[in-house]
Write a protein that holds these residues in place. Structure first.
Motif, PDB file in Angstrom:
ATOM      1  N   TRP A   1      -8.997  16.555  -1.720  1.00 49.85           N
ATOM      2  CA  TRP A   1      -7.662  15.948  -1.582  1.00 49.85           C
ATOM      3  C   TRP A   1      -7.754  14.428  -1.407  1.00 49.85           C
ATOM      4  CZ3 TRP A   1      -2.818  16.697  -2.605  1.00 49.85           C
ATOM      5  CH2 TRP A   1      -1.821  15.992  -1.917  1.00 49.85           C
ATOM      6  N   GLN A   2      -7.158  13.725  -2.352  1.00 47.54           N
ATOM      7  CA  GLN A   2      -7.129  12.262  -2.345  1.00 47.54           C
ATOM      8  C   GLN A   2      -8.524  11.647  -2.524  1.00 47.54           C
ATOM      9  OE1 GLN A   2      -4.358  10.163   0.263  1.00 47.54           O
ATOM     10  NE2 GLN A   2      -3.186  10.678  -1.568  1.00 47.54           N
TER      11      GLN A   2
ATOM     12  N   ALA B   1       4.403   9.746  -2.082  1.00 51.10           N
ATOM     13  CA  ALA B   1       3.611   8.905  -1.184  1.00 51.10           C
ATOM     14  C   ALA B   1       4.283   7.533  -1.163  1.00 51.10           C
ATOM     15  CB  ALA B   1       2.178   8.799  -1.679  1.00 51.10           C
ATOM     16  N   PRO B   2       5.202   7.336  -0.221  1.00 48.47           N
ATOM     17  CA  PRO B   2       5.955   6.086  -0.224  1.00 48.47           C
ATOM     18  C   PRO B   2       5.040   4.882  -0.044  1.00 48.47           C
ATOM     19  CG  PRO B   2       6.344   7.309   1.823  1.00 48.47           C
ATOM     20  CD  PRO B   2       5.567   8.206   0.908  1.00 48.47           C
ATOM     21  N   ALA B   3       5.345   3.811  -0.760  1.00 45.23           N
ATOM     22  CA  ALA B   3       4.628   2.552  -0.594  1.00 45.23           C
ATOM     23  C   ALA B   3       5.322   1.733   0.493  1.00 45.23           C
ATOM     24  CB  ALA B   3       4.608   1.782  -1.905  1.00 45.23           C
ATOM     25  N   GLN B   4       4.636   0.695   0.950  1.00 47.70           N
ATOM     26  CA  GLN B   4       5.214  -0.154   1.998  1.00 47.70           C
ATOM     27  C   GLN B   4       6.602  -0.651   1.611  1.00 47.70           C
ATOM     28  OE1 GLN B   4       1.625  -2.668   2.357  1.00 47.70           O
ATOM     29  NE2 GLN B   4       1.756  -2.319   4.545  1.00 47.70           N
TER      30      GLN B   4
ATOM     31  N   LEU C   1       2.068   1.355   8.426  1.00 46.37           N
ATOM     32  CA  LEU C   1       2.287   0.670   7.142  1.00 46.37           C
ATOM     33  C   LEU C   1       3.376  -0.393   7.288  1.00 46.37           C
ATOM     34  CD1 LEU C   1       2.102   3.677   4.639  1.00 46.37           C
ATOM     35  CD2 LEU C   1       0.578   1.684   4.659  1.00 46.37           C
TER      36      LEU C   1
ATOM     37  N   TRP D   1       7.093  17.308   3.290  1.00 47.84           N
ATOM     38  CA  TRP D   1       7.571  15.952   2.989  1.00 47.84           C
ATOM     39  C   TRP D   1       6.710  15.261   1.946  1.00 47.84           C
ATOM     40  CZ3 TRP D   1       5.108  11.287   3.372  1.00 47.84           C
ATOM     41  CH2 TRP D   1       4.010  11.169   4.230  1.00 47.84           C
ATOM     42  N   ARG D   2       5.446  15.724   1.797  1.00 41.88           N
ATOM     43  CA  ARG D   2       4.542  15.109   0.827  1.00 41.88           C
ATOM     44  C   ARG D   2       4.763  15.640  -0.587  1.00 41.88           C
ATOM     45  NH1 ARG D   2       1.497  11.926  -0.648  1.00 41.88           N
ATOM     46  NH2 ARG D   2      -0.700  12.278  -0.211  1.00 41.88           N
TER      47      ARG D   2
ATOM     48  N   ASP E   1       1.357  11.580  10.903  1.00 38.65           N
ATOM     49  CA  ASP E   1       1.986  11.043   9.696  1.00 38.65           C
ATOM     50  C   ASP E   1       2.990   9.954  10.063  1.00 38.65           C
ATOM     51  OD1 ASP E   1       0.514  12.702   8.118  1.00 38.65           O
ATOM     52  OD2 ASP E   1       2.128  14.096   7.652  1.00 38.65           O
TER      53      ASP E   1
ATOM     54  N   LEU F   1       9.144   2.141   2.061  1.00 38.51           N
ATOM     55  CA  LEU F   1       9.421   2.384   3.480  1.00 38.51           C
ATOM     56  C   LEU F   1      10.325   1.288   4.031  1.00 38.51           C
ATOM     57  CD1 LEU F   1       5.856   3.462   4.648  1.00 38.51           C
ATOM     58  CD2 LEU F   1       7.848   4.943   4.338  1.00 38.51           C
TER      59      LEU F   1
ATOM     60  N   GLN G   1       0.825  -1.203   0.000  1.00 36.73           N
ATOM     61  CA  GLN G   1       0.000   0.000   0.000  1.00 36.73           C
ATOM     62  C   GLN G   1       0.857   1.249   0.000  1.00 36.73           C
ATOM     63  OE1 GLN G   1      -2.649  -1.822   3.378  1.00 36.73           O
ATOM     64  NE2 GLN G   1      -3.118   0.347   3.101  1.00 36.73           N
ATOM     65  N   ARG G   2       0.323   2.273  -0.600  1.00 35.15           N
ATOM     66  CA  ARG G   2       0.977   3.570  -0.542  1.00 35.15           C
ATOM     67  C   ARG G   2       0.418   4.395   0.613  1.00 35.15           C
ATOM     68  NH1 ARG G   2       4.488   4.936  -4.104  1.00 35.15           N
ATOM     69  NH2 ARG G   2       4.376   3.520  -5.868  1.00 35.15           N
ATOM     70  N   PHE G   3       1.225   5.301   1.114  1.00 34.20           N
ATOM     71  CA  PHE G   3       0.766   6.268   2.094  1.00 34.20           C
ATOM     72  C   PHE G   3      -0.420   7.045   1.505  1.00 34.20           C
ATOM     73  CE2 PHE G   3       0.572  10.268   4.231  1.00 34.20           C
ATOM     74  CZ  PHE G   3       0.935   9.991   5.534  1.00 34.20           C
ATOM     75  N   THR G   4      -1.487   7.166   2.267  1.00 33.04           N
ATOM     76  CA  THR G   4      -2.629   7.979   1.829  1.00 33.04           C
ATOM     77  C   THR G   4      -3.017   8.889   2.990  1.00 33.04           C
ATOM     78  OG1 THR G   4      -4.181   6.311   2.628  1.00 33.04           O
ATOM     79  CG2 THR G   4      -3.596   6.206   0.297  1.00 33.04           C
ATOM     80  N   ASP G   5      -3.624  10.016   2.669  1.00 30.12           N
ATOM     81  CA  ASP G   5      -4.007  10.951   3.732  1.00 30.12           C
ATOM     82  C   ASP G   5      -5.240  11.750   3.359  1.00 30.12           C
ATOM     83  OD1 ASP G   5      -2.765  12.357   1.749  1.00 30.12           O
ATOM     84  OD2 ASP G   5      -1.295  13.349   3.024  1.00 30.12           O
TER      85      ASP G   5
ATOM     86  N   VAL H   1       3.084   6.021   8.977  1.00 27.02           N
ATOM     87  CA  VAL H   1       4.244   5.357   8.364  1.00 27.02           C
ATOM     88  C   VAL H   1       4.571   4.082   9.145  1.00 27.02           C
ATOM     89  CG1 VAL H   1       6.759   5.582   8.141  1.00 27.02           C
ATOM     90  CG2 VAL H   1       5.259   7.398   7.287  1.00 27.02           C
TER      91      VAL H   1
END
Ligand SMILES: O=C(O)CCC(=O)C(=O)O
Ligand SMILES: O=C(O)CCC(=O)C(=O)O
Ligand SMILES: [Co+2]
Ligand SMILES: [Co+2]
Lengths: 384, 384
Positions: free
Chosen positions: B19-20, B207-210, A256, B108-109, A249, B213, A229-233, A253
């Motif tokens: 947003w998103q 948007a980093p993915a798992q 995840l 950071w985003r 945030d 990370l 999964q990607r970070f979502t917000d 992280v």
């Protein structure tokens, strides 16, 4: 077959009292010990490109260390040196047999068999290791001293490639004779000085560190091309400071990452692959041409027997009695039906498949397919 | 300075509603828009080795894609192609200014500013991205269509290096004019076809993915040479099967991983370093020779002003009001006393340091040391 006597301890008692706790001298752990390999054969292995070997010498208090392959030993003289060869179990079946008596520790924890040949005065010097080891004395005699972990010991580097420790207080001080065994837990300083030309066999263990596990897991994600999964917000709020990494945030992280780590099925899959991968090269020769399944069936039915390749790491994980069994062999993963646990254990828990085991494999289509793949990879081979 | 109008929405309302979640056309998001860069200047950047650029062309329904650097555009003809240049904010301060209005999303985003120049009929084709993007129309006009995420869309590969999607249903269908902005969330198909020579500016997000990370964390352990704890099992029992990976062993492996991931202080440290690292090269020039702190003090006191290098990622994390602030700048980490939050925010939240900010840095030894390091790395530079 080597028969282990643990000083009258049962394996369970040994585990409870000594394993990972304190060193133990096992006098005559193997009675009437016969070396599985000769110094000349060991020197032969040390001449091979694919086999990791090193020589440590100590002449007039000057330490030296060279890495193999070695063709010639004549410059080393009569004494003051040791030849060490890693993963001898991968190349020398008779030596591999020395690991078997220690399989009251599960397969995945066992690493390899290192064999050393030392001349009089030879040894690697006082040092400590991160891993448990059983050191078996073969031919000759050696003066071994072992101590308890001691954080006051200092690292010494008598040669850029040798790591030793400062003098330590011993709790074991013994001249080992053929068949004697020392069990040494991680972090216990030890020093063995040979009294005459002697062989030592180290059954070493594997204990991954957090870094190994995490990099193993990362490699698995990369190999399997798992992005996750990607970070979502979608719930993001306008921040008080755009430079801040907010608590929320950072929590996300971590969540995840935690999700990757917490997934038991996923953990079993990667850990099984990771830990079943041999650290040292295997002596695999794929049959050429590959066998067809029906040829294999014929051999198995006719009474052939199979041996497992030395050093091959064979493991399984089953989440529950009704779940598929995940069979891991040298990094490969095979899914086997839940009711085939007996079949799986023949592969993981035995070093060979006798006539009746072979017939068990011939008797079922799925089993036959599996053993055909394994034979064609060179992981099991016909011995008769 | 570009002034953003979000269709009468406040940033908070935009975040809550779009947003998103769903795409948004922001007509005249920038009033009286003036392009910060010309097509010729963009072509110049595309000629540089260190700048990532590509050209996508579509002639008679044949798609092609080349990667830069590009010296010559004459073979491309009058229409049907787009030049795309990544991370223009790293090289062109006037263009970098286009990112600033979007800093109601934390630093950071935000990833980078991509700029494209398209001739009539040019575009990259219908596609979707993993990341949010604001696409600003500069000079010229473009026919944009945007749809909602749709799992029935198929991947199409009209060229080995182009990934497009099958025709999609649009919810936005517009001819964008200078200053118009499209917000497009991850996974929303979009397609923009230029009507005449036009410029588009994409403010892209990260948007980093798992996988990102976890590999980032693994790299951090390797870089920092952190081995962590090793697997231990002093409580081991004799196993029923030596081949089995037991539930308990697997739990312990997971516990070792979980411990790495759960440690908030450690997570902050690596994530800050990881996410503050720019993906694309920076245009750093270290002053040669380096400044001494007292030289810097003199300049700052005399009324000099400083600008932050374009594309420099500046972040901080503070665990609590009494805790040291961790300042992260392009992968480096600086510890700043808890009471210096104002100082840190000047660095992370502002693109430049005005006269009074500079005097604030000159007024304290620690601040002066910090800004000296940052100037000597080429991260901030004197503009007057
Ligand atoms: O055989 C040797 O000389 C070294 C043995 C040893 O220290 C070990 O296996 O840990
Ligand atoms: O400018 C372009 O042609 C492509 C823009 C785009 O698709 C994006 O930024 O996601
Ligand atoms: Co040792
Ligand atoms: Co796009």
């Amino acid at each position: 077959m080597y028969q282990l006597c643990l000083n009258e301890l049962t394996p369970a008692q040994f585990l409870a009292e000594y394993w990972q706790k304190k060193p133990l001298l096992i006098k005559a752990g193997f009675r009437n010990f016969i070396d599985p390999i000769s110094p000349d054969e060991l020197a032969g292995l040390a001449g091979e490109e694919e086999i990791e070997s090193r020589i440590v010498s100590n002449k007039n208090a000057v330490w030296d260390m060279e890495t193999g392959p070695f063709e010639d030993f004549s410059h080393l003289g009569e004494d003051g040196w040791t030849l060490l060869v890693q993963a001898v179990d991968h190349w020398h079946p008779q030596s591999a047999a020395l690991i078997e008596p220690f399989r009251f520790i599960p397969n995945w924890r066992i690493d390899d068999l290192m064999v050393s040949f030392s001349t009089a005065g030879g040894g690697v010097g006082p040092h400590l290791d991160q891993y448990d080891v059983f050191i078996i004395q073969g031919q000759g005699k050696r003066h071994w001293r072992v101590g308890m972990p001691d954080s006051s010991l200092k690292q010494i580097c008598p040669h850029p490639r040798l790591l030793q420790v400062s003098p330590f207080i011993d709790c074991i001080n013994v001249i080992t004779e053929p068949g004697d065994i020392l069990y040494i837990p991680p972090g216990c300083p030890h020093d063995g000085i040979s009294l005459d030309p002697s062989l030592n066999y180290s059954v070493g263990f594997r204990a991954p560190a957090q870094k190994d596990l995490l990099t193993g897991l990362a490699d698995h994600l990369i190999d399997q091309d798992i992005t996750g999964q990607r970070f979502t917000d979608p719930e993001r709020q306008v921040p008080a400071s755009v430079g801040a990494i907010s608590e929320q945030d950072l929590n996300q992280v971590q969540a995840l990452l935690r999700q990757l780590v917490d997934d038991k099925a996923f953990a079993a899959e990667w850990f099984g692959s990771y830990i079943s991968h041999a650290k040292h090269e295997l002596d695999t020769t794929e049959p050429d041409p590959h066998y067809e399944a029906d040829e294999i069936a014929e051999y198995l039915e006719e009474g052939s027997v199979l041996a497992k390749l030395g050093g091959l790491r064979t493991l399984y994980y089953q989440a529950g009695p009704a779940e598929d069994i995940q069979l891991f062999i040298n990094g490969d993963r095979f899914l086997v039906p839940a009711n085939e646990l007996k079949t799986v254990k023949m592969l993981t828990d035995q070093v060979s498949l006798a006539v009746e085991d072979c017939q068990h494999f011939a008797a079922d289509h799925g089993r036959l397919q599996l053993i055909t793949v394994l034979i064609n990879k060179g992981y099991w081979y016909f011995t008769e």
